[in-house]
Enzyme design. Sequence first.
Site, PDB file in Angstrom:
ATOM      1  N   GLU A   1      -4.908   1.414   2.719  1.00  0.00           N
ATOM      2  CA  GLU A   1      -4.732   0.382   3.756  1.00  0.00           C
ATOM      3  C   GLU A   1      -4.810   0.987   5.135  1.00  0.00           C
ATOM      4  O   GLU A   1      -5.363   0.385   6.056  1.00  0.00           O
ATOM      5  CB  GLU A   1      -3.389  -0.326   3.570  1.00  0.00           C
ATOM      6  N   GLU A   2      -4.252   2.168   5.296  1.00  0.00           N
ATOM      7  CA  GLU A   2      -4.260   2.803   6.615  1.00  0.00           C
ATOM      8  C   GLU A   2      -5.677   3.156   7.055  1.00  0.00           C
ATOM      9  O   GLU A   2      -5.912   3.389   8.239  1.00  0.00           O
ATOM     10  CB  GLU A   2      -3.377   4.061   6.618  1.00  0.00           C
TER      11      GLU A   2
ATOM     12  N   HIS B   1       0.847  -1.203   0.000  1.00  0.00           N
ATOM     13  CA  HIS B   1       0.000   0.000   0.000  1.00  0.00           C
ATOM     14  C   HIS B   1       0.875   1.242   0.000  1.00  0.00           C
ATOM     15  O   HIS B   1       1.921   1.284   0.656  1.00  0.00           O
ATOM     16  CB  HIS B   1      -0.975   0.003   1.177  1.00  0.00           C
TER      17      HIS B   1
ATOM     18  N   HIS C   1       4.728   5.039  12.233  1.00  0.00           N
ATOM     19  CA  HIS C   1       3.627   6.007  12.167  1.00  0.00           C
ATOM     20  C   HIS C   1       4.006   7.350  12.785  1.00  0.00           C
ATOM     21  O   HIS C   1       3.161   8.014  13.405  1.00  0.00           O
ATOM     22  CB  HIS C   1       2.361   5.459  12.827  1.00  0.00           C
TER      23      HIS C   1
ATOM     24  N   GLU D   1       4.160  -5.726   4.479  1.00  0.00           N
ATOM     25  CA  GLU D   1       3.695  -4.751   5.464  1.00  0.00           C
ATOM     26  C   GLU D   1       4.841  -4.280   6.349  1.00  0.00           C
ATOM     27  O   GLU D   1       5.991  -4.661   6.153  1.00  0.00           O
ATOM     28  CB  GLU D   1       2.582  -5.357   6.321  1.00  0.00           C
TER      29      GLU D   1
ATOM     30  N   ASP E   1       6.281   2.055   6.203  1.00  0.00           N
ATOM     31  CA  ASP E   1       4.872   1.638   6.156  1.00  0.00           C
ATOM     32  C   ASP E   1       4.105   2.532   5.199  1.00  0.00           C
ATOM     33  O   ASP E   1       3.508   3.515   5.597  1.00  0.00           O
ATOM     34  CB  ASP E   1       4.268   1.714   7.554  1.00  0.00           C
TER      35      ASP E   1
END
Length: 888
Positions: free
Chosen positions: A231-232, A185, A334, A258, A197
């Site tokens: 995806e998030e 993603h 994140h 991932e 990510d």
Amino acid sequence: MESDTTVRRIKAFGTQHYVPQDNDGALDRCGNNGYSADPKRKPEVSLYLLREALAASLVSVFILVLWGLVHLSLQQLVIGKPTGEFNAVRARQHLERITSVGPRPVGSQENEVLTVGYLLEQIENIRLETAAGPHQLTVDVQRPTGSFSIDFLGGFTSFYDRVTNIAVRLEPKGGTQHLMLANCHFDSVANSPGASDDAVSCAVMLEVLHSLANQSSPLHHGVIFLFNGAEENILQASHGFITQHPWAKQVRAFINLEAAGVGGKEVVFQTGPENPWLVQAYVHAAKHPFASVVGQEVFQSGVIPSDTDFRIYRDFGNIPGIDLAFIENGFIYHTKYDTANRILTDSIQRAGDNILAVLKYLVMSEKLADSSEYRHGNMVFFDLLGVVVVAYPARVGTILNYMVATATFLYLAKKASLPGNGGGRYVRDLACATGVAVLSWFVTLLSVLIVALLVTLLGRSMFWYNHFYASICLYGAAATGKMILIHTLAKNLYYGGVRLVELGDLYFDVSLLLWCCSLVWLTQQGLCSAYVPMLMVAFPLATRLLLAKEFKHRGASVKYSVLYLLGLALPYVHFMFLIWVVFEIFTPIMGRSGTEIPPEVVLATLVTLATIFLSSFFLHFIYLVRSTKWILAGLGSVFIIMFLLVSCGLFFPYSDSPDSPRPKRVFLQHTTRTFHNLKGQVESRDSGLWINSFDYTAIQHITPHIPEINDSVRTRCREDRPFCGYPWFLPVKFLSKKNWYLPASEVSPSSPLEFSLLSREDTSWGTVKMMFSAKGPSHMSLYLMPHRGASLSTWSFGDGTPQFDLSGEYFVFYSHGLNAPTWTFWFEIQPPRDPDPSGPEGMISVAISSHYFFGEDQRTAQLEEILRRFPTWSFPSSWVSTYDMYRY
């Protein structure tokens, strides 16, 4: 304590002479194990007992060397020289271009236009370059709309509209009926560049696509490279592909890339369901294997608050797959620190080598065409320091586990049947020693938890977040010292103060028995992770049998001790790797697990359990060593010094170090809240900065820097309002019950939320059907709270059945891409027969929040001003939101 010079000769089990029982039976008990302790007996042969310093040195060196090997293996990202098939330098260029646009939340220009444009440009270049080859490349940009429910974060419903998927189909020019799916993603959370990510995975996939498309020999099957753009937003784009795209019906298996950390090695942590041929393919093809079935079973247990697209393909597509993720350095996952420069080129190289090799193997395999024939059964799989992967069918593992357990029980039964052990003497001794060992575990755990509680009460929680080994020195020293103390007291008091070689032998048997019991239990539960106790039984047992003669004639000699430790090396180094994985995952998670879970209890428990497990086959050294007083003194000193240093606040939890940041996560929303009564009139309205701390220390370290953020502005949950009356982006209020609301000016986004009731209809079956419309930013959250006695019967989401009632509330997560139409939805509610006079008026409260994650509406002057005052070691993720509540 006894003298350090005593050496005694006591015959082995079954041959020693027992003292006759006296009238009160004082000697025929567990207390002295039934062994003669007469110092006047002339020894036949001298048996060695270990010197204290030597024993401590041997065990310490053993642990440190194995821990060093684990870390050395983790730093060895690439084994051997790259073959040149995968170009990591080119993949890094893709990574840097993707992340150069900044954060890429769904609906933003950065995600929907700039990143999509770059990916399509690179894919077109590959198509033109390989047009004359044996493969054809087809590109389809999908923008699906759909809805589903998922039992993640307590359970909620998701609705997406025109999110973006880029599907690239690579196949022989004659076409194919069977496809592999590779998924990554390219979207990111707000306020993070999302390099690990998951931009790096998309960069790897671009280069894998380039390599496969340039192959001179045609593939047997095809591959879909899915670059998904949502995806998030809790796995929305993958759901849109697997449930709506026409190519999805031809997908036979998938690989998902991932991240739960930044860089390092990508680990296989989920496979299946069933379909052992996928694990076999990875084992056979991967250049740099790194896999663990333990990780799979832990992750699927729900202990880790995370999920991946693997779940969507498994549950909604009914196809098997392999889930890989980067797990190292989750402290900056994140956050703004998830940048391309933190990902080593070797990390990209190993991921590319592995994905390319596994995909090539699978698309050339006949098993992909008829995978149903090979579907049934699970696999036990694990790697040894990243050098080799061991994999075998679970049914073989079951047989192997029971064989090892049987061998253990035969070994113990033989001891029990030896002459001199009549009347169940050995069994009683073993039972009593097992009781002592288990008691030592519980007392140790309780003691360490008391220490953790004291640290929490002193306000020093999470001191280890930036100083991990400080927790080992505090909790590890406490746990080790407590266990040694208990067994020393047992040796000197419970066993009559006599250091017998047989006591060491007995406590080896205790460790063997306890591990064997766990082996049998895990096997009966059908868990593939039972291979761990199998290793922890098989190798020590074999080692003990091989060293039986040495131990019988010389006791705990240096030769015996060294060989014994060498025999434990393989299971211990693997177990220490698993311990590393546990701490590598759970330590950072404590920084984002909310204000309700006490991190000291979690980490102290993990350290204590690791100590208990690692010490299991060292227990008998306590009984083979001449004294433990200096070991206890040393451990006690380390504990006291560390406790004093922690109490004084020497170890600050957070860091803004450029090389190794450990940021404190804080969420800030500048929000305006509006509450309407049953007549549609505004009942109240306010604005403020709503602040959430996502770790246990709350605002303890923030208040000195921003004094107005203090407990005087802490919020209280209004139970009569959906989700307490605050704009929760996800349904995580159960994780973070402590939050703060600082009065601020009203927000006025340029594209304000438009929400209205379109129709209200009384149905013939006694329900009320209500239809609504909402138009606003790309992210909105809908909260439904039926009042007491009322209930939702059906709605327009998912399969039509309202799901996942969170304490009487329903949460619907909404997002959209570009040019999405107005969101319309409806639900039917069964009115209450007897309205609650003490509750809110009406039959249901409906609230909706809007979240502005990008563009000019994301910031306000007041928000920017307070962000500048946050300390540099914090990561305040901020945006503008609104919350509107209505009664019906």
